[in-house]
Motif scaffolding. Sequence first.
Motif, PDB file in Angstrom:
ATOM      1  N   PRO A 139       9.752   4.383   3.947  1.00 21.75           N
ATOM      2  CA  PRO A 139       9.134   5.414   3.107  1.00 21.75           C
ATOM      3  C   PRO A 139       9.063   5.109   1.618  1.00 21.75           C
ATOM      4  CG  PRO A 139      10.641   6.397   4.676  1.00 21.75           C
ATOM      5  CD  PRO A 139      10.829   4.918   4.774  1.00 21.75           C
ATOM      6  N   GLY A 140       9.871   4.213   1.096  1.00 16.85           N
ATOM      7  CA  GLY A 140       9.826   3.908  -0.329  1.00 16.85           C
ATOM      8  C   GLY A 140       8.699   2.980  -0.728  1.00 16.85           C
ATOM      9  N   VAL A 141       8.033   2.368   0.233  1.00 15.81           N
ATOM     10  CA  VAL A 141       6.972   1.408  -0.048  1.00 15.81           C
ATOM     11  C   VAL A 141       5.637   2.145  -0.088  1.00 15.81           C
ATOM     12  CG1 VAL A 141       5.817  -0.681   0.748  1.00 15.81           C
ATOM     13  CG2 VAL A 141       8.268  -0.422   1.098  1.00 15.81           C
ATOM     14  N   THR A 142       5.022   2.234  -1.279  1.00 17.19           N
ATOM     15  CA  THR A 142       3.738   2.924  -1.424  1.00 17.19           C
ATOM     16  C   THR A 142       2.696   1.966  -1.987  1.00 17.19           C
ATOM     17  OG1 THR A 142       4.222   3.716  -3.642  1.00 17.19           O
ATOM     18  CG2 THR A 142       4.844   5.151  -1.826  1.00 17.19           C
ATOM     19  N   GLU A 143       1.439   2.242  -1.668  1.00 16.04           N
ATOM     20  CA  GLU A 143       0.304   1.470  -2.171  1.00 16.04           C
ATOM     21  C   GLU A 143      -0.870   2.409  -2.382  1.00 16.04           C
ATOM     22  OE1 GLU A 143      -0.970  -1.735   0.320  1.00 16.04           O
ATOM     23  OE2 GLU A 143       0.939  -2.779   0.187  1.00 16.04           O
ATOM     24  N   THR A 144      -1.823   1.943  -3.143  1.00 15.07           N
ATOM     25  CA  THR A 144      -3.101   2.640  -3.255  1.00 15.07           C
ATOM     26  C   THR A 144      -4.128   1.776  -2.540  1.00 15.07           C
ATOM     27  OG1 THR A 144      -2.501   3.605  -5.370  1.00 15.07           O
ATOM     28  CG2 THR A 144      -4.832   3.578  -4.822  1.00 15.07           C
ATOM     29  N   ARG A 145      -4.757   2.322  -1.534  1.00 13.33           N
ATOM     30  CA  ARG A 145      -5.762   1.589  -0.763  1.00 13.33           C
ATOM     31  C   ARG A 145      -7.157   1.999  -1.231  1.00 13.33           C
ATOM     32  NH1 ARG A 145      -3.950  -1.169   3.914  1.00 13.33           N
ATOM     33  NH2 ARG A 145      -1.785  -1.600   3.440  1.00 13.33           N
ATOM     34  N   ASN A 181     -10.420   5.924  -2.808  1.00 14.81           N
ATOM     35  CA  ASN A 181      -9.038   5.499  -3.016  1.00 14.81           C
ATOM     36  C   ASN A 181      -8.107   6.527  -2.395  1.00 14.81           C
ATOM     37  OD1 ASN A 181      -9.281   3.218  -5.155  1.00 14.81           O
ATOM     38  ND2 ASN A 181     -10.632   4.856  -5.839  1.00 14.81           N
ATOM     39  N   VAL A 182      -6.996   6.049  -1.840  1.00 17.65           N
ATOM     40  CA  VAL A 182      -5.999   6.956  -1.275  1.00 17.65           C
ATOM     41  C   VAL A 182      -4.623   6.314  -1.412  1.00 17.65           C
ATOM     42  CG1 VAL A 182      -6.177   6.118   1.099  1.00 17.65           C
ATOM     43  CG2 VAL A 182      -5.465   8.456   0.679  1.00 17.65           C
ATOM     44  N   ARG A 183      -3.624   7.135  -1.673  1.00 19.16           N
ATOM     45  CA  ARG A 183      -2.251   6.653  -1.803  1.00 19.16           C
ATOM     46  C   ARG A 183      -1.571   6.759  -0.450  1.00 19.16           C
ATOM     47  NH1 ARG A 183       2.380   8.959  -5.231  1.00 19.16           N
ATOM     48  NH2 ARG A 183       3.655   7.101  -5.355  1.00 19.16           N
ATOM     49  N   VAL A 184      -0.944   5.662   0.006  1.00 15.89           N
ATOM     50  CA  VAL A 184      -0.306   5.609   1.320  1.00 15.89           C
ATOM     51  C   VAL A 184       1.112   5.071   1.199  1.00 15.89           C
ATOM     52  CG1 VAL A 184      -2.484   5.319   2.593  1.00 15.89           C
ATOM     53  CG2 VAL A 184      -1.256   3.306   1.789  1.00 15.89           C
ATOM     54  N   GLN A 185       1.934   5.367   2.216  1.00 15.88           N
ATOM     55  CA  GLN A 185       3.280   4.809   2.281  1.00 15.88           C
ATOM     56  C   GLN A 185       3.531   4.276   3.687  1.00 15.88           C
ATOM     57  OE1 GLN A 185       6.325   7.676   1.535  1.00 15.88           O
ATOM     58  NE2 GLN A 185       5.990   8.792   3.432  1.00 15.88           N
ATOM     59  N   GLU A 222       0.967   6.001   6.204  1.00 17.66           N
ATOM     60  CA  GLU A 222       0.709   7.437   6.215  1.00 17.66           C
ATOM     61  C   GLU A 222       0.136   7.847   4.866  1.00 17.66           C
ATOM     62  OE1 GLU A 222       3.035  11.632   7.017  1.00 17.66           O
ATOM     63  OE2 GLU A 222       4.191   9.790   6.820  1.00 17.66           O
ATOM     64  N   VAL A 223      -0.897   8.675   4.884  1.00 22.58           N
ATOM     65  CA  VAL A 223      -1.527   9.161   3.654  1.00 22.58           C
ATOM     66  C   VAL A 223      -0.583  10.161   2.993  1.00 22.58           C
ATOM     67  CG1 VAL A 223      -3.496  10.413   2.706  1.00 22.58           C
ATOM     68  CG2 VAL A 223      -3.838   8.829   4.605  1.00 22.58           C
ATOM     69  N   ILE A 224      -0.246   9.911   1.708  1.00 22.42           N
ATOM     70  CA  ILE A 224       0.670  10.805   0.994  1.00 22.42           C
ATOM     71  C   ILE A 224       0.027  11.461  -0.217  1.00 22.42           C
ATOM     72  CG2 ILE A 224       2.753   9.642   1.763  1.00 22.42           C
ATOM     73  CD1 ILE A 224       2.859   8.272  -0.999  1.00 22.42           C
ATOM     74  N   GLY A 225      -1.204  11.099  -0.525  1.00 22.04           N
ATOM     75  CA  GLY A 225      -1.901  11.695  -1.666  1.00 22.04           C
ATOM     76  C   GLY A 225      -3.334  12.024  -1.308  1.00 22.04           C
ATOM     77  N   ARG A 226      -3.918  12.951  -2.057  1.00 26.23           N
ATOM     78  CA  ARG A 226      -5.313  13.312  -1.808  1.00 26.23           C
ATOM     79  C   ARG A 226      -6.220  12.142  -2.142  1.00 26.23           C
ATOM     80  NH1 ARG A 226      -7.184  18.527  -4.586  1.00 26.23           N
ATOM     81  NH2 ARG A 226      -9.035  17.777  -3.574  1.00 26.23           N
TER      82      ARG A 226
END
Length: 66
Positions: free
Chosen positions: A41-47, A32-36, A17-21
């Motif tokens: 929910p604690g696992v985030t990445e930047t794609r 680039n977009v930040r996703v979790q 799920e996209v969590i950042g602009r």
Amino acid sequence: MQLQIGDRMTDSTGEWEVIGRPYMTAGGRNANVRVQRVDKPGVTETRMWGAYEKVVVRRSTEEGKR
């Protein structure tokens, strides 16, 4: 760039799920977009994608969730 916070996408590692602009780098050539993870929910990445690449997403129709 039409990705929005709350959009979801699936790849070989699971549903995200996209969590950042989204933001552009390298003179507008990379997106680039930040996703979790949806299930963790604690696992985030930047794609990162090339700005010319199409990404298939599922958009939430519930406006109250955003």
